[in-house]
Structure formats: structure tokens, C-alpha cells
Design an enzyme around this catalytic site. Structure first.
Site, PDB file in Angstrom:
ATOM      1  N   TRP A  71     -14.223   6.144  -0.756  1.00 49.02           N
ATOM      2  CA  TRP A  71     -12.899   6.186  -1.387  1.00 49.02           C
ATOM      3  C   TRP A  71     -11.917   7.081  -0.634  1.00 49.02           C
ATOM      4  CZ3 TRP A  71     -14.023   6.409  -7.439  1.00 49.02           C
ATOM      5  CH2 TRP A  71     -14.486   5.151  -7.837  1.00 49.02           C
ATOM      6  N   HIS A  95     -17.402  10.535   9.899  1.00 50.34           N
ATOM      7  CA  HIS A  95     -16.422   9.454   9.789  1.00 50.34           C
ATOM      8  C   HIS A  95     -15.352   9.651  10.866  1.00 50.34           C
ATOM      9  CE1 HIS A  95     -13.286   6.836   8.291  1.00 50.34           C
ATOM     10  NE2 HIS A  95     -14.251   6.197   7.640  1.00 50.34           N
ATOM     11  N   GLU A 155     -12.277   9.457  10.773  1.00 52.88           N
ATOM     12  CA  GLU A 155     -11.131  10.277  10.330  1.00 52.88           C
ATOM     13  C   GLU A 155     -11.470  11.764  10.425  1.00 52.88           C
ATOM     14  OE1 GLU A 155     -10.681   8.196   6.649  1.00 52.88           O
ATOM     15  OE2 GLU A 155     -10.094   6.422   7.804  1.00 52.88           O
ATOM     16  N   GLU A 203     -18.394   1.716  12.719  1.00 53.87           N
ATOM     17  CA  GLU A 203     -17.028   1.500  12.257  1.00 53.87           C
ATOM     18  C   GLU A 203     -16.084   1.534  13.452  1.00 53.87           C
ATOM     19  OE1 GLU A 203     -16.660   2.573   7.787  1.00 53.87           O
ATOM     20  OE2 GLU A 203     -16.047   4.280   8.974  1.00 53.87           O
ATOM     21  N   SER A 220     -12.325  -2.851   7.433  1.00 54.07           N
ATOM     22  CA  SER A 220     -11.687  -4.003   6.781  1.00 54.07           C
ATOM     23  C   SER A 220     -12.692  -5.034   6.277  1.00 54.07           C
ATOM     24  CB  SER A 220     -10.650  -4.660   7.702  1.00 54.07           C
ATOM     25  OG  SER A 220      -9.642  -3.722   8.040  1.00 54.07           O
ATOM     26  N   GLY A 242     -13.833   0.759   2.695  1.00 59.94           N
ATOM     27  CA  GLY A 242     -12.763   1.658   2.280  1.00 59.94           C
ATOM     28  C   GLY A 242     -11.909   1.000   1.215  1.00 59.94           C
ATOM     29  N   GLY A 243     -10.787   0.432   1.642  1.00 60.49           N
ATOM     30  CA  GLY A 243      -9.791  -0.123   0.716  1.00 60.49           C
ATOM     31  C   GLY A 243     -10.377  -1.015  -0.371  1.00 60.49           C
TER      32      GLY A 243
HETATM   33  P1  13P Z   1     -11.349   0.010   5.313  1.00 57.86           P
HETATM   34  O1  13P Z   1     -12.383  -0.841   4.623  1.00 57.86           O
HETATM   35  O2  13P Z   1     -10.204   0.370   4.418  1.00 57.86           O
HETATM   36  O3  13P Z   1     -10.926  -0.599   6.622  1.00 57.86           O
HETATM   37  O4  13P Z   1     -12.062   1.401   5.663  1.00 57.86           O
HETATM   38  C1  13P Z   1     -13.265   1.403   6.321  1.00 57.86           C
HETATM   39  C2  13P Z   1     -13.800   2.777   6.350  1.00 57.86           C
HETATM   40  O5  13P Z   1     -13.297   3.638   7.046  1.00 57.86           O
HETATM   41  C3  13P Z   1     -14.949   3.085   5.489  1.00 57.86           C
HETATM   42  O6  13P Z   1     -15.499   4.321   5.797  1.00 57.86           O
END
Ligand code: 13P
Length: 255
Positions: free
Chosen positions: A11, A97, A99, A169, A215, A236-237
Site C-alpha cells: 500500500w 523496494h 522507492e 519489479e 502495474s 501497488g495501486g
Molecule cells: P504498482 O502496482 O502501482 O505499479 O506498484 C508496484 C509496486 O511498486 C509494488 O511494490
């Protein structure tokens, strides 16, 4: 051999305790009276973990965290330890991750240290690896992933297959709506499997799950998950809505 799917929601910095509780309650309601073979996991922000764990109750849904510190306690302002996570009912921790690597400057060595700490303390680590767009375009993406993988593998030995999950990822596919094709995902997953094989031997490597993230949505999940080395998703989303997360879980169940 098809491994038990792990369908995991990340999340990120979304959903405080009340919203988190609402989504988690909807998820449980959506699966009321139905069972699933896959493992289904939600990793909310730290402050929302207790609310999600409470809403999940004794349903089959599991909770995890998005990060952890390498020390047990002490003067590390803003950080959280493995024991604290265990106390809130977490079973999994996402580490490395992209990020965190990008915005919080986490190096491959720090990610490796975190993964080792998580595993040593009896939790399960979901270690993220993946290249950025320029590396994909330059054709160096496997070297990049190898460097990220090797840092972690060097700290692990023995049969860690129950506590070690890799998440591939590709950074260019995260939050962009652009997904790796199932062929691109399988190609990298197979490569990661080779690295696992070299390090652990085939018996252990075959049991380790490799998730795809970037995605993943209800309409592409089945295609990705049907590839032989894609053992689940880190979403994620689409994990922020009970409906779309449930649809991805259903896609896994249909394979
Ligand atoms: P999205 O599914 O929003 O592209 O994000 C992927 C993600 O970074 C999951 O850790």
C-alpha cells in the site's frame, strides 16, 4: 512444479488506520465463505498494521510491513524493529523496494543486511530487485539485478525457501501503467532462478518464490501468473481497492 502463489499488496504511503480497516474489512467480506490456495498478504503503512490485522482477524489474509531497521531497539528515530512488527502480527517484510533504494538511498548492502535480519528473526523477507528504464534500454538489466541479488545471496545459506521471497519489479513498470510483458517477466524470473540455483542448489531454488511487481492489474494478472517462474505478484495501486485485489487473487486461483 507450481509453487504456492503469494499475492501481496504494497500500500506504500496510502491508507491511514480507518481507511485501511475499511479496505481490509471489504477484502474479508469478499472472500467470506470461500477459501483460496494462494497466500494473500497486505503490507500497509506501519501505523495501519494493527487496524488491518484486527480487520483480518482469523481470516486467511496476512499482514506484512514495507520496511524494517537492522537493530533491535535504541536511538534510531523514526525506525521500527522486527520484534515490533512481530508483536503487531506481521509475517512478512518487504525490503529493498526501489522507492527505498531511490528516495532513501538504501544500498544493496543495507538491503542485504535487512533481509538477513528479517530472516534470522523468524519473519519472511520479500526482497525487491529491478532495473530502471535506462538500464533496460542499455541492455544491462540482468547485470543490475545480478548485483542486487548477489548482495542478498551472500548473506544467506541453507534452506531459506520458506522465509525468502524475491520480487522482480522493473522500476519503469511501477505506477506507470506500463507492465513488463509476460515474456519479459518470465525471462528475468528464469534468470533469477538461475542465480538462486547457483547459490542454493536446485532443490532450494525451486521452492523459492519470485513475484512480479509493476502495474499488475486484474486484466494482466492471469497472463503473468501463468508463466512458469512467476510465483505471485507484488501489487501497488491495484491492491488499494478490495475489488481489484480480489480479482487478482481470483486470477491466481484460476491457474
Ligand atoms: P504498482 O502496482 O502501482 O505499479 O506498484 C508496484 C509496486 O511498486 C509494488 O511494490
Amino acid at each position: 512444479m507450481k509453487r504456492t502463489f503469494l499475492i501481496a499488496g504494497n500500500w506504500k504511503m496510502n491508507a491511514g488506520p480507518s481507511e485501511a480497516s475499511k479496505i481490509a474489512t471489504e477484502l474479508v467480506a469478499a472472500w467470506e465463505g470461500k477459501s483460496f490456495q494462494a497466500e494473500a498478504l497486505i503490507c500497509p503503512p506501519f501505523v495501519s498494521i494493527p487496524a488491518v490485522a484486527a480487520a483480518f482477524g482469523n481470516s486467511a489474509f496476512k499482514t506484512g510491513a514495507q520496511n524494517v531497521h537492522t537493530e533491535d531497539n535504541g536511538a534510531f528515530t523514526g525506525e521500527v524493529s522486527t520484534d515490533m512488527l512481530k508483536e503487531t502480527g506481521c509475517e512478512y517484510v518487504i525490503v529493498g523496494h526501489s522507492e527505498r533504494r531511490e528516495y532513501f538511498h538504501e544500498s544493496s548492502d543495507l538491503v542485504a543486511e535487512k533481509a538477513k535480519k528479517v530472516i534470522n528473526d523468524g519473519l519472511k523477507a520479500i526482497v525487491c530487485v529491478g532495473e530502471v528504464l535506462s538500464e533496460r534500454k542499455a541492455g544491462t538489466y540482468k547485470e543490475v539485478v545480478k548485483e542486487q541479488m548477489n548482495a542478498v545471496l551472500n548473506t544467506l545459506s541453507g534452506d531459506v525457501s520458506d522465509q525468502f521471497v524475491v520480487a522482480y519489479e522493473p522500476v519503469w513498470a511501477i505506477g506507470t501503467g506500463e507492465t513488463a510483458t509476460p515474456e519479459q517477466a518470465q525471462d528475468m524470473h528464469q534468470y533469477i532462478r538461475t542465480l538462486l540455483n547457483e547459490h542454493f542448489g536446485s532443490e532450494v531454488a525451486e521452492k523459492i518464490r519470485i513475484l512480479y511487481g509493476g502495474s499488475m492489474k486484474p486484466d494482466n494478472a492471469a497472463d503473468l501468473l501463468s508463466r512458469p517462474d512467476v510465483d505471485g505478484g507484488l501489487i501497488g495501486g491495484a491492491s488499494l481497492k478490495a475489488d481489484s485485489f480480489s480479482e487478482i487473487l481470483s486470477a491466481a486461483e484460476s491457474i
